[in-house]
Scaffold this active site. Sequence first.
Site, PDB file in Angstrom:
ATOM      1  N   ILE A 187       0.823  -1.214   0.000  1.00 30.14           N
ATOM      2  CA  ILE A 187       0.000   0.000   0.000  1.00 30.14           C
ATOM      3  C   ILE A 187       0.860   1.268   0.000  1.00 30.14           C
ATOM      4  O   ILE A 187       0.396   2.343  -0.394  1.00 30.14           O
ATOM      5  CB  ILE A 187      -0.945  -0.017   1.234  1.00 30.14           C
ATOM      6  CG1 ILE A 187      -2.174   0.836   0.982  1.00 30.14           C
ATOM      7  CG2 ILE A 187      -0.227   0.380   2.510  1.00 30.14           C
ATOM      8  CD1 ILE A 187      -3.284   0.607   2.008  1.00 30.14           C
ATOM      9  N   HIS A 206       5.827 -12.094   5.947  1.00 28.05           N
ATOM     10  CA  HIS A 206       5.710 -11.638   4.558  1.00 28.05           C
ATOM     11  C   HIS A 206       7.092 -11.399   3.988  1.00 28.05           C
ATOM     12  O   HIS A 206       8.018 -11.023   4.710  1.00 28.05           O
ATOM     13  CB  HIS A 206       4.868 -10.370   4.447  1.00 28.05           C
ATOM     14  CG  HIS A 206       5.271  -9.281   5.387  1.00 28.05           C
ATOM     15  ND1 HIS A 206       4.932  -9.294   6.724  1.00 28.05           N
ATOM     16  CD2 HIS A 206       6.005  -8.150   5.199  1.00 28.05           C
ATOM     17  CE1 HIS A 206       5.412  -8.217   7.314  1.00 28.05           C
ATOM     18  NE2 HIS A 206       6.083  -7.504   6.413  1.00 28.05           N
ATOM     19  N   ASN A 250      11.357  -8.786   7.294  1.00 33.87           N
ATOM     20  CA  ASN A 250      11.697  -8.226   8.598  1.00 33.87           C
ATOM     21  C   ASN A 250      11.163  -9.152   9.686  1.00 33.87           C
ATOM     22  O   ASN A 250       9.986  -9.499   9.673  1.00 33.87           O
ATOM     23  CB  ASN A 250      11.075  -6.836   8.756  1.00 33.87           C
ATOM     24  CG  ASN A 250      11.706  -5.814   7.828  1.00 33.87           C
ATOM     25  OD1 ASN A 250      12.930  -5.757   7.708  1.00 33.87           O
ATOM     26  ND2 ASN A 250      10.891  -5.019   7.156  1.00 33.87           N
TER      27      ASN A 250
HETATM   28  P1  AMP Z   1       7.095  -4.783   7.577  1.00 31.66           P
HETATM   29  O1  AMP Z   1       7.650  -3.501   8.118  1.00 31.66           O
HETATM   30  O2  AMP Z   1       8.124  -5.676   6.975  1.00 31.66           O
HETATM   31  O3  AMP Z   1       6.214  -5.470   8.589  1.00 31.66           O
HETATM   32  O4  AMP Z   1       6.195  -4.368   6.335  1.00 31.66           O
HETATM   33  C1  AMP Z   1       4.824  -4.159   6.393  1.00 31.66           C
HETATM   34  C2  AMP Z   1       4.397  -3.636   5.039  1.00 31.66           C
HETATM   35  O5  AMP Z   1       3.008  -3.768   4.928  1.00 31.66           O
HETATM   36  C3  AMP Z   1       4.719  -2.146   4.814  1.00 31.66           C
HETATM   37  O6  AMP Z   1       5.555  -2.023   3.657  1.00 31.66           O
HETATM   38  C4  AMP Z   1       3.350  -1.514   4.613  1.00 31.66           C
HETATM   39  O7  AMP Z   1       3.345  -0.493   3.649  1.00 31.66           O
HETATM   40  C5  AMP Z   1       2.523  -2.700   4.154  1.00 31.66           C
HETATM   41  N1  AMP Z   1       1.082  -2.613   4.395  1.00 31.66           N
HETATM   42  C6  AMP Z   1       0.451  -2.259   5.545  1.00 31.66           C
HETATM   43  N2  AMP Z   1      -0.878  -2.317   5.395  1.00 31.66           N
HETATM   44  C7  AMP Z   1      -1.105  -2.740   4.122  1.00 31.66           C
HETATM   45  C8  AMP Z   1      -2.271  -3.001   3.353  1.00 31.66           C
HETATM   46  N3  AMP Z   1      -3.504  -2.841   3.864  1.00 31.66           N
HETATM   47  N4  AMP Z   1      -2.129  -3.422   2.078  1.00 31.66           N
HETATM   48  C9  AMP Z   1      -0.897  -3.577   1.540  1.00 31.66           C
HETATM   49  N5  AMP Z   1       0.243  -3.347   2.208  1.00 31.66           N
HETATM   50  C10 AMP Z   1       0.154  -2.928   3.481  1.00 31.66           C
END
Ligand code: AMP
Length: 120
Positions: A34, A104, A91
């Site tokens: 996002i 993820h 992460n």
């Molecule tokens: P992390 O810091 O590795 O946990 O990454 C989490 C990722 O999730 C970040 O890059 C956010 O931009 C992404 N994110 C959070 N909410 C959403 C969402 N609803 N749809 C897609 N990506 C998201």
Amino acid sequence: MTYDDNNIFAKILRAEIPCKKIYESEHALAFHDINPQAKIHILVIPKGKYISFADFSKNASKDEIEGFFKAVGKVAENQNLVDDGYRLLTNHGVNAGQEVPHFHIHIFGKQPLGPMISKI
Ligand code: AMP
């Protein structure tokens, strides 16, 4: 730490909130981040309830692990990222700044991606 069923990716998996879906298989779902940090920024998540890579690598079945990593490779290929190169990142925990407690892998591509980590 126990898995939080209310994390945002769990809600995406239950289709309670939308995502820009790219690919889905028995064991994985891929969608656009996002808040993209590169021209292409895709997230691939397993369908099972795993908090992070540490949890997934320790507790997921062979089928889940194979299915998940095959999906990551397939997404990179389908997005035409293989020839020019791409970066995978995950992460785990506080030092890495993990925000969403559902395992993820980030896929970045379609541009030079700079140094591997920022200098401290
Ligand atoms: P992390 O810091 O590795 O946990 O990454 C989490 C990722 O999730 C970040 O890059 C956010 O931009 C992404 N994110 C959070 N909410 C959403 C969402 N609803 N749809 C897609 N990506 C998201």
